[in-house]
Design a protein around this motif. Structure first.
Motif, PDB file in Angstrom:
ATOM      1  N   SER A   1       0.860  -1.260   0.120  1.00  0.00           N
ATOM      2  CA  SER A   1       0.013  -0.059   0.205  1.00  0.00           C
ATOM      3  C   SER A   1       0.831   1.307  -0.136  1.00  0.00           C
ATOM      4  O   SER A   1       0.162   2.322  -0.003  1.00  0.00           O
ATOM      5  CB  SER A   1      -0.754   0.151   1.259  1.00  0.00           C
ATOM      6  OG  SER A   1      -0.123   0.006   2.329  1.00  0.00           O
TER       7      SER A   1
ATOM      8  N   ASN B   1      -6.794  -9.816  16.171  1.00  0.00           N
ATOM      9  CA  ASN B   1      -7.823  -8.567  15.660  1.00  0.00           C
ATOM     10  C   ASN B   1      -7.970  -7.860  17.120  1.00  0.00           C
ATOM     11  O   ASN B   1      -9.161  -7.761  18.075  1.00  0.00           O
ATOM     12  CB  ASN B   1      -9.172  -9.198  15.545  1.00  0.00           C
ATOM     13  CG  ASN B   1      -9.664 -10.270  16.416  1.00  0.00           C
ATOM     14  OD1 ASN B   1      -9.182 -10.732  17.194  1.00  0.00           O
ATOM     15  ND2 ASN B   1     -11.045 -10.339  16.509  1.00  0.00           N
TER      16      ASN B   1
ATOM     17  N   ASN C   1      -0.022  -3.631  12.083  1.00  0.00           N
ATOM     18  CA  ASN C   1      -0.685  -3.161  10.745  1.00  0.00           C
ATOM     19  C   ASN C   1      -1.994  -2.924  10.875  1.00  0.00           C
ATOM     20  O   ASN C   1      -2.689  -2.154  10.049  1.00  0.00           O
ATOM     21  CB  ASN C   1      -0.453  -4.296   9.729  1.00  0.00           C
ATOM     22  CG  ASN C   1      -0.974  -4.001   8.329  1.00  0.00           C
ATOM     23  OD1 ASN C   1      -0.607  -2.995   7.502  1.00  0.00           O
ATOM     24  ND2 ASN C   1      -1.767  -4.786   8.169  1.00  0.00           N
ATOM     25  N   HIS C   2      -2.879  -3.591  11.792  1.00  0.00           N
ATOM     26  CA  HIS C   2      -4.376  -3.453  11.900  1.00  0.00           C
ATOM     27  C   HIS C   2      -4.690  -3.791  13.219  1.00  0.00           C
ATOM     28  O   HIS C   2      -3.861  -4.285  13.912  1.00  0.00           O
ATOM     29  CB  HIS C   2      -5.009  -4.594  10.715  1.00  0.00           C
ATOM     30  CG  HIS C   2      -4.520  -5.899  10.961  1.00  0.00           C
ATOM     31  ND1 HIS C   2      -3.286  -6.345  10.317  1.00  0.00           N
ATOM     32  CD2 HIS C   2      -4.888  -7.027  11.737  1.00  0.00           C
ATOM     33  CE1 HIS C   2      -3.073  -7.710  10.565  1.00  0.00           C
ATOM     34  NE2 HIS C   2      -3.800  -7.887  11.544  1.00  0.00           N
TER      35      HIS C   2
ATOM     36  N   SER D   1      -7.507   3.404   7.076  1.00  0.00           N
ATOM     37  CA  SER D   1      -7.560   3.601   5.628  1.00  0.00           C
ATOM     38  C   SER D   1      -9.079   3.665   5.299  1.00  0.00           C
ATOM     39  O   SER D   1      -9.754   2.504   4.839  1.00  0.00           O
ATOM     40  CB  SER D   1      -7.120   2.730   5.020  1.00  0.00           C
ATOM     41  OG  SER D   1      -7.073   2.535   3.593  1.00  0.00           O
TER      42      SER D   1
ATOM     43  N   ASP E   1     -10.614  -0.039   4.469  1.00  0.00           N
ATOM     44  CA  ASP E   1      -9.795  -1.250   4.157  1.00  0.00           C
ATOM     45  C   ASP E   1      -9.517  -1.855   5.294  1.00  0.00           C
ATOM     46  O   ASP E   1      -9.390  -1.583   6.352  1.00  0.00           O
ATOM     47  CB  ASP E   1      -8.520  -0.742   3.492  1.00  0.00           C
ATOM     48  CG  ASP E   1      -8.722   0.113   2.094  1.00  0.00           C
ATOM     49  OD1 ASP E   1      -9.680  -0.540   1.327  1.00  0.00           O
ATOM     50  OD2 ASP E   1      -7.952   0.815   1.884  1.00  0.00           O
TER      51      ASP E   1
ATOM     52  N   TRP F   1      -7.503  -5.569   6.574  1.00  0.00           N
ATOM     53  CA  TRP F   1      -6.362  -6.481   5.875  1.00  0.00           C
ATOM     54  C   TRP F   1      -6.814  -7.654   5.170  1.00  0.00           C
ATOM     55  O   TRP F   1      -7.606  -8.485   5.726  1.00  0.00           O
ATOM     56  CB  TRP F   1      -5.720  -7.053   7.375  1.00  0.00           C
ATOM     57  CG  TRP F   1      -4.239  -8.063   6.790  1.00  0.00           C
ATOM     58  CD1 TRP F   1      -3.205  -7.458   6.339  1.00  0.00           C
ATOM     59  CD2 TRP F   1      -4.334  -9.277   6.833  1.00  0.00           C
ATOM     60  NE1 TRP F   1      -2.286  -8.503   6.041  1.00  0.00           N
ATOM     61  CE2 TRP F   1      -2.955  -9.613   6.597  1.00  0.00           C
ATOM     62  CE3 TRP F   1      -5.373 -10.475   7.488  1.00  0.00           C
ATOM     63  CZ2 TRP F   1      -2.511 -11.139   6.430  1.00  0.00           C
ATOM     64  CZ3 TRP F   1      -4.757 -11.713   7.305  1.00  0.00           C
ATOM     65  CH2 TRP F   1      -3.512 -12.019   6.638  1.00  0.00           C
TER      66      TRP F   1
ATOM     67  N   VAL G   1      -7.417  -1.780   8.808  1.00  0.00           N
ATOM     68  CA  VAL G   1      -5.729  -1.385   8.764  1.00  0.00           C
ATOM     69  C   VAL G   1      -5.737   0.149   8.839  1.00  0.00           C
ATOM     70  O   VAL G   1      -6.380   0.865   8.624  1.00  0.00           O
ATOM     71  CB  VAL G   1      -5.262  -1.866   7.308  1.00  0.00           C
ATOM     72  CG1 VAL G   1      -5.264  -3.191   7.052  1.00  0.00           C
ATOM     73  CG2 VAL G   1      -6.065  -0.935   6.181  1.00  0.00           C
TER      74      VAL G   1
ATOM     75  N   LYS H   1      -1.692   4.183   5.586  1.00  0.00           N
ATOM     76  CA  LYS H   1      -0.270   4.326   5.513  1.00  0.00           C
ATOM     77  C   LYS H   1       0.482   4.998   4.336  1.00  0.00           C
ATOM     78  O   LYS H   1      -0.342   5.421   3.276  1.00  0.00           O
ATOM     79  CB  LYS H   1       0.285   2.725   5.408  1.00  0.00           C
ATOM     80  CG  LYS H   1       0.224   2.077   6.700  1.00  0.00           C
ATOM     81  CD  LYS H   1       0.763   0.542   6.610  1.00  0.00           C
ATOM     82  CE  LYS H   1      -0.393  -0.471   5.716  1.00  0.00           C
ATOM     83  NZ  LYS H   1      -1.603  -0.666   6.688  1.00  0.00           N
TER      84      LYS H   1
ATOM     85  N   GLU I   1       3.590  -4.802   5.351  1.00  0.00           N
ATOM     86  CA  GLU I   1       2.658  -3.961   4.907  1.00  0.00           C
ATOM     87  C   GLU I   1       2.781  -2.541   5.389  1.00  0.00           C
ATOM     88  O   GLU I   1       1.967  -1.680   5.234  1.00  0.00           O
ATOM     89  CB  GLU I   1       1.449  -4.677   5.119  1.00  0.00           C
ATOM     90  CG  GLU I   1       1.246  -6.099   4.507  1.00  0.00           C
ATOM     91  CD  GLU I   1      -0.141  -6.510   4.292  1.00  0.00           C
ATOM     92  OE1 GLU I   1      -1.032  -5.696   4.817  1.00  0.00           O
ATOM     93  OE2 GLU I   1      -0.288  -7.863   4.246  1.00  0.00           O
TER      94      GLU I   1
END
Length: 817
Positions: free
Chosen positions: A92, A367, A429-430, A455, A465, A467, A475, A478, A522
């Motif tokens: 991304s 999560n 990342n998320h 995102s 968005d 993951w 996510v 970024k 990512e």
């Protein structure tokens, strides 16, 4: 056929001495500086590039090219990003913009070289460039597009030949800023490497200011290049040097003079303890239920039949795989881990990698609801909500320590007292949809304080968005530097400080020993450079390992990670030890591992997590039931009706034991996935995540399939003890003695000044016999004693250097001094 292949990780001192002794006296005493020899020239223009219809290429400066990539999706797309070797395959970080003509474009400045890339459509659809005819296999059953820039990337047209007096200058490469070319070895000396075109030169020398020239050793080659290396003493200051190349009657010098700072903090180092580590991966929810009072409701019986349904399951159209098994909870917790620390100590484990343990609604915890707190079901049920209500995510001064958090710190302290290090899974990342920042965003939209965190594609309707396309895993937003929002970066930094130095007194001894990073590729690499600086400032002895599934050269240059999870090791060993149609020879296996050792600095190689399975793959013994399968492909029962989910037989368990031995004697830190040591088996997620088998809980339902395998446990305990007993197996040099493809045997040495071990691995179902007397390896004429694996061997130690190795087994000898 018997191959003598001395591919070394670095030169043992005895071998280095013999190489230096063989050097020409005239060459070794020449001290002219700078060297007077003619300079190597290139036959290729530096601004050359291979034309690609979809990429507009213009030279911007010497060795740099402005490349405008263009891509037109087959069907309308929400987003298109460029991912490649130049941005660490960040899916991304390099977004394309859609033009009025429907074509997506982005301009990127790239250095000379062969650049690999793909387009990522809508966040999860990877595709090669359909208009670029230049490709190479990506290792996942597809292809990467290849962009060749500059003379170096177009060397395929050069026909190299040793002894012709021609040396191609464009192929010469040495970069003292990259650890693969200049690195400190565990012995304290410095290793220098230089690259030439394959089969292009007959000899290479190191020329240092004020010192005799020294011959370099040809350390091997890949398809295109040869690599020359030399070990030199660390002067503690700056080294000034260049290289000389000999071919036929010609003697030429590199056009560059190099400078290398060898001060203690200038070269890449990894924690000493990580070189001695024997890792044990634990998914806490499935390891041990030590406190039933904190169990989720409902909670499955620990010893229940895996494929059976509980009374609350199978409702409203749900089935085992859709989706009951994924929402199951079994009650594993911190009390259970504390209770079994002694078990791990008995096994020989000295380092634990914990899958995510932060507050989250799932069993796996990827999560996260909150990075600030350990999940309440691992400690004190119900303590999370009160803490969240009192906290401001943006103000670390408001953050609380729950009873569960404090219990975690107690267990951490107890683990360290036993000599067991602990690292946590960092999933930065998320998060999950129950995270306070995401809940606030969803409720308040553009009025939220966290509107820049995630995102978001659309506010009306609200779209974002997730993951890998999973909506339950939003996510963070970024850019090319990492996170688009500085508040996210600062939050991750604050979380890092919290768990590495819990009381904030500057002494990290009460904190975790490091991090395993989930999907780090990512997030753009510049963030990880900053984050590493933070981690090492808190605890210079902390360990950082990333989840990178393929070659990870760019991640192991001393600026990002200490190590990666070494999946290429597992793939290579399985192709050698398991496969039939895809089987590789012992010599090819050895060549691949040598290539990997050459790609990474030794400091990283010694601390790689050498795993064979994990929570993301089928279990190792089940892998042996499926020869010729690509690693981590087609291994889920719910997706592949041909996958054999039955319990493997004696043959598979025997091969799994042999692979466990290889883990313990090879270079790098072995990692055991919980339960492998007691014979647990199963397909990939979810079946690889069954509750741990414990003897005191037997009988389990279906006891014929769910009973502790004592033979397996005893083997793991013995091979782990072998590694713990011999420092050379942990930090010694590596030297291939021979590979015998006809007998499927691999023989190598692990050496330290005070200890030398010889290892022979037989991957065939027949006993192997070898005569090592003719091989030019120091020490083989001395006295050697078997310290592992002599049972059933037809030749005793008295016959050495004639040796025998039982079928599907290994044998280890120690040199008697």
């Amino acid at each position: 056929m018997l191959f003598a292949a001395p591919l070394r990780l670095f030169l043992p001192s005895v071998v280095a001495a013999s190489c230096l002794a063989a050097a020409s006296h005239q060459d070794a005493t020449s001290r002219s500086w700078p060297p007077r020899e003619p300079t190597i020239q290139s036959s290729l223009p530096r601004n050359q590039f291979a034309s690609v219809p979809s990429v507009d290429i213009r030279e911007s400066s010497v060795g740099r090219f402005d490349c405008t990539f263009a891509y037109q999706p087959v069907k309308p797309a929400r987003s298109v990003c460029l991912a490649g070797s130049f941005n660490s395959w960040n899916m991304s970080g390099t977004p394309l913009s859609r033009g009025d003509d429907g074509v997506w474009r982005v301009k990127v400045t790239l250095p000379a070289g062969a650049q690999l890339y793909k387009f990522v459509v809508d966040g999860d659809q990877w595709t090669a460039d359909p208009r670029n005819p230049f490709t190479e296999l990506d290792g996942h059953g597809g292809k990467n597009s290849v962009l060749r820039l500059g003379a170096e990337a177009n060397l395929g047209s050069v026909r190299a030949k040793r002894g012709d007096g021609k040396v191609e200058g464009a192929a010469i490469l040495h970069d003292p800023e990259r650890a693969s070319f200049a690195q400190r070895l565990p012995s304290g000396s410095v290793l220098l490497r230089v690259r030439t075109l394959r089969d292009d030169v007959e000899g290479c020398e190191l020329a240092m200011q004020g010192k005799p020239r020294q011959p370099m050793r040809d350390s091997g080659a890949d398809e295109a290049f040869s690599w020359w290396e030399i070990e030199v003493a660390d002067s503690g200051s700056t080294l000034t040097y260049t290289f000389l190349f000999s071919d036929g009657a010609k003697r030429l010098k590199d056009e560059r003079i190099y400078s290398l700072n060898t001060a203690p903090d200038a070269l890449f180092r990894t924690p000493a303890w990580a070189k001695d580590a024997i890792w044990y991966q634990i998914m806490l929810e499935r390891f041990r239920d030590g406190d039933p009072l904190n169990n989720p409701d409902p909670c499955r019986p620990w010893t229940g039949e895996w494929y059976g349904l509980s009374p609350w399951e199978g409702q409203n159209g749900a089935t085992f795989f859709k989706w009951d098994v994924f929402s199951r909870r079994y009650g594993g917790d911190l009390a259970g881990l504390r209770e079994k620390l002694g078990y791990l100590k008995q096994l020989g484990i000295n380092a634990i990698y914990l899958n995510p343990v932060f507050q989250a609604p799932s069993h796996h915890k990827y999560n996260a609801t909150n990075f600030l707190h350990i999940d309440e079901h691992f400690g004190t049920k119900g303590d999370y909500a009160k803490a969240e209500a009192a906290e401001d995510l943006l103000d670390p001064r408001s953050w609380q320590w729950t009873p569960t958090d404090k219990l975690f710190l107690e267990v951490l302290r107890e683990s360290k007292r036993l000599g067991i290090r602990v690292i946590l899974d960092g999933v930065f990342n998320h998060v999950g949809t129950s995270h306070p920042a995401f809940r606030d965003l969803k409720e308040k939209g553009e009025r939220s304080r966290f509107k820049d965190w995630f995102s978001v594609r659309s506010w009306e309707p609200f779209e974002y968005d997730g993951w890998a396309g999973f909506g339950e895993l939003p996510v963070f937003r970024k850019n090319e530097r990492g996170f688009s929002c500085d508040a996210v970066k600062e939050h991750v930094f604050a979380v890092t400080r919290r768990w590495m130095d819990p009381n904030g007194d500057g002494d990290p001894s009460d904190g975790i020993d490091g991090w395993r990073l989930d999907v780090p590729n990512e997030v753009a690499m510049p963030f990880w450079h900053e984050w590493r600086d933070l981690v090492k400032s808190i605890n210079p002895d902390a360990y950082i390992v990333g989840e990178i599934w393929k070659r990870a050269d760019d991640w192991l240059d001393g600026r990002s990670f200490d190590a990666v999870m070494n999946y290429p090791f597992a793939e290579t060993m399985l192709q050698w030890m398991r496969d039939k149609e895809r089987k590789i020879s012992a010599s090819e296996m050895d060549r691949r591992l040598a290539e990997l050792r050459r790609a990474y600095p030794a400091e990283a190689t010694y601390v790689l997590q050498n795993l064979v399975d994990s929570h993301d793959t089928d279990r190792i013994v089940s892998k042996f039931l499926h020869p010729d399968c690509e690693y981590d492909k087609g291994n889920r029962e719910q997706e592949n009706p041909n996958y054999n989910g039955k319990k493997p037989g004696p043959e598979e368990y025997r091969r799994a034991r042999l692979l466990a031995l290889v883990q313990m004697v090879y270079v790098g830190a072995p990692m055991v996935y919980y339960g492998d040591e007691v014979g647990m088996w199963g397909a990939d997620d979810p079946t690889n995540r069954k509750p741990m088998l414990w003897e005191d809980l037997q009988p389990y339902e279906q006891p014929e399939e769910n009973t502790v395998d004592h033979e397996q446990f005893d083997w793991y305990r013995r091979v782990i003890a072998l590694r713990n007993a011999h420092p050379a197996l942990r930090t010694g040099s590596f030297e291939t003695v021979t590979t015998d493809d006809a007998q499927d045997v691999w023989v190598f040495m692990r050496s330290l000044p005070a200890e030398c071990l010889l290892v022979a691995i037989n991957a065939s179902p027949r006993e192997a016999r070898l005569d090592l007397s003719s091989l030019p390896v120091a020490g083989l004429g001395a006295t050697w004693k078997t310290v592992f694996g002599g049972e059933g061997a037809s030749l005793s130690d008295d016959a050495f250097p004639r040796i025998s190795v039982p079928p599907l087994s290994g044998r280890v000898w120690v040199l008697q001094r």
